[in-house]
Design a protein around this motif. Sequence first.
Motif, PDB file in Angstrom:
ATOM      1  N   GLY A 192      73.218  89.303  70.991  1.00 31.31           N
ATOM      2  CA  GLY A 192      73.104  89.111  72.514  1.00 31.31           C
ATOM      3  C   GLY A 192      74.115  87.977  72.572  1.00 31.31           C
ATOM      4  N   GLU A 248      79.170  90.308  71.727  1.00 32.01           N
ATOM      5  CA  GLU A 248      79.574  91.835  72.248  1.00 32.01           C
ATOM      6  C   GLU A 248      81.040  91.934  71.718  1.00 32.01           C
ATOM      7  OE1 GLU A 248      79.105  91.119  76.462  1.00 32.01           O
ATOM      8  OE2 GLU A 248      77.049  91.614  76.455  1.00 32.01           O
ATOM      9  N   GLY A 307      73.188  93.067  73.261  1.00 34.59           N
ATOM     10  CA  GLY A 307      72.844  92.600  74.458  1.00 34.59           C
ATOM     11  C   GLY A 307      71.972  93.565  75.376  1.00 34.59           C
ATOM     12  N   ASN A 331      65.592  91.865  75.186  1.00 34.89           N
ATOM     13  CA  ASN A 331      65.196  90.555  75.118  1.00 34.89           C
ATOM     14  C   ASN A 331      64.561  90.290  73.636  1.00 34.89           C
ATOM     15  OD1 ASN A 331      62.332  91.382  75.095  1.00 34.89           O
ATOM     16  ND2 ASN A 331      62.452  91.452  77.315  1.00 34.89           N
TER      17      ASN A 331
END
Length: 340
Positions: free
Chosen positions: A220, A225, A244, A247
């Motif tokens: 995340g 990324e 990403g 959760n």
Amino acid sequence: MKNILVVKLSAIGDVIHALPVSYAVKETYPDAHLTWVVEKAARPMLEDNPYIDDIILFEKEKFRSVGGFLRAIRPFRRRLRVRRYDASLDLQGLFKSAAITFNAGAKLRIGTANMREGAHLVSRPVAGAHAAGHIVERYLDVARALGCRVNEVRFPVCVSPRDAAAADALLAREGLAGERRFVALAIGANWPNKRWPVEHFAALSDRLYRAHIVPVLVGGGRLDEILAADIMAAVEIPPINLVGRTNLKQLAHIFRRAALVLGGDTGPVHLAAGLGTPTVMLMGPTDANRNGPYGQLDNAVEVDRFCRACWKRACPKGLDCLAAITPDAVAAKIGAVLRM
């Protein structure tokens, strides 16, 4: 014991390591009210935990200026003092946690063995039987000093049906419905020298495909990324990229379905180990004896350098710390763990 306070604010991996304390407290004092003070990023790991009765959020950004401190301290202190605590456990061991513990005003104040920044002046350090052992056991030694039995080390990570369904739907959309085998690759870490090189992840990803195992990238944040994009550009066959897209609780559900989780010394990998998922951890600047995958220390792969476990966030020698751990070595370890 009627009211017990635990102060463990951050980071995510450290809060995961402390989760067994909640179970240990309630195992011995089932009628006690357990309050936990935590920072925002790690709060999801505590939510829905049946052994935690109340969560107090410490918003540290509000305390960074003099004006912010003066505005925030009174409402925070009032929130903290809703209960009169019989005992507080400072598992952070820093100035900020000591300040919280002091303001809580517990009758008995104890904390970890290696407290810093004056925290030992507020809480009594506990140097238990595992003072030189794994951090999970060091935290549990503080619970033991409170009189807690530790008959079982349990990591209470509670995933809601909604998060589980969302994670299942995400995997299904990516072709991982049913019993299809996959390995989750946690590609990021806060420290630069805890990250395995992207070209190594790419090479391993292709090897997993050749072994009929689907590689899945997880993580995340913007940096992860970027790392994922670099891996995707270097592979022959693109892995599934979930960076990403989840959760923490959804990620926990994905880890429960994974055949194995691999990554550095970072929160998601510690989460996988706490869940009991086979976990391989690649380690360089930190010590496997203290920070390796709990219950699976044989699955720690430490870099073959004399300077390993230096505990420095960046290498003073300018080395790419984990680069010396080859994709071949990691593939062999995964094969041994999965008995391929």
